[in-house]
Each structure stands twice: as structure tokens, then as C-alpha cells.
Design an enzyme around this catalytic site. Structure first.
Site: not given
Ligand code: IDP
Ligand code: MG
Length: 149
Positions: A9, A57, A85, A91, A102, A115, A126
Site C-alpha cells: 500500500k 472506514f 496471509r 489486519t 504487519r 494487502h 483482485e
Molecule cells: P485485510 O487487509 O487483513 O484482508 P480487511 O478486513 O479485508 O483486512 O480490510 C481491508 C482493509 O481495510 C484493512 O487492511 C485495513 O487497512 C482496513 N480496515 C479494516 N478494518 C478497519 C477498521 O475497523 N478501521 C479502519 N480501517 C480498517
Molecule cells: Mg481483506
């Protein structure tokens, strides 16, 4: 072999972490078959994060992913999605264990560096947003016979 879609990112690129991230993906043995630096368009971001459309978000997510260059990659390997993963970590960086990307490089959920697709089907969905099939390079890697039994 399974394919995984990975994106470093804008925060990862700006913080100079491209090499560190790519190194960890290469270390485990995955083969990079596609890789590019690009600026994500709003249309691409909306497609990419369509499943999060209703989340509070969502707007911040689109704003961040489009704010600067990213590095998009497609890698191939055994269990590429599950293994990636794990390398990426939880996350929320608070929950990401040390040793994960992370866990080692990030502090906040909205600035979590990387991501990665969460299922083989989503990874394909994707990478099609960012790559044409003809862009992938198929080749044999010299360590394959030592990686796979
Ligand atoms: P991932 O990237 O681990 O797959 P996802 O749930 O798919 O997580 O969420 C996509 C992205 O959205 C996350 O990487 C994170 O940057 C952002 N995100 C997810 N949940 C939140 C939140 O509760 N607050 C702010 N940003 C969030
Ligand atoms: Mg995701």
C-alpha cells in the site's frame, strides 16, 4: 499451483518497505509472476474494496489506497493464499504477531502496509483489476525441486 494477489500500500511504498516485503515473499519460496508500480484509480479502488462498501472506514480506505503509488504483485506457489496471509499477519497490527509484516512494520489498522487476497477466488478477482493474463511471466525457478517434494 495457487496464485495470490499482494499489494504494498502507499504507506509501505512511502516508508521504503518494498524491498523488505518482497524479500519475505521470496524467502518462503513463492514465484513472482507479475509485478508493477502504479497509482490506483478510484474506479480500481472501488472494485478492489467492493466488499467493504458498507463499512464506516470505506471512504478512508479508498482515500488511502489511491493517495500514492503502490506495488501490485501476483505470486504463485503451494497454498500461496494461506501462507501469504500468515506472512502478512492480522489486519490490526496490534494483533499481528512479531515476525509478520504487519507485526514488524505497522501500528495502525488503516496504515497496515500491505494487502493480500483472503481466498484463492478473491485473489483472482483482485488481480484481474490490475493485471491482464498476458502480463504474467511463466518460468521455472531454479529452487523448485528443492522447495517441493
Ligand atoms: P485485510 O487487509 O487483513 O484482508 P480487511 O478486513 O479485508 O483486512 O480490510 C481491508 C482493509 O481495510 C484493512 O487492511 C485495513 O487497512 C482496513 N480496515 C479494516 N478494518 C478497519 C477498521 O475497523 N478501521 C479502519 N480501517 C480498517
Ligand atoms: Mg481483506
Amino acid at each position: 499451483m495457487e496464485r495470490e494477489f499482494i499489494m504494498i500500500k502507499p504507506d509501505g511504498v512511502q516508508r521504503g518497505l518494498v524491498g523488505d516485503v518482497v524479500k519475505r515473499i521470496e524467502n518462503v519460496g513463492f514465484k513472482i509472476i507479475g509485478m508493477k508500480l502504479l497509482k490506483v484509480s478510484l474506479k480500481q479502488a472501488e472494485q478492489h474494496y467492493a466488499i467493504h462498501k458498507e463499512q464506516p472506514f470505506y471512504d478512508d480506505l479508498l482515500g488511502h489506497i489511491t493517495c500514492g503509488p503502490v506495488v501490485a504483485m501476483v505470486v504463485e506457489g503451494k497454498d500461496a493464499v494461506r501462507v501469504t496471509r500468515k506472512i502478512v499477519g492480522a489486519t490490526n497490527p496490534i494483533d499481528a504477531v512479531p515476525g509478520s509484516i504487519r507485526g514488524d512494520f505497522a501500528l495502525e489498522i488503516g496504515r497496515n502496509i500491505i494487502h493480500a487476497g483472503d481466498s484463492p477466488e478473491n485473489a483472482i478477482y483482485e488481480y484481474k483489476i490490475y493485471f491482464n493474463e498476458e502480463e504474467f511471466v511463466e518460468y521455472n525457478k531454479i529452487d523448485e525441486r528443492w522447495l517441493y517434494e
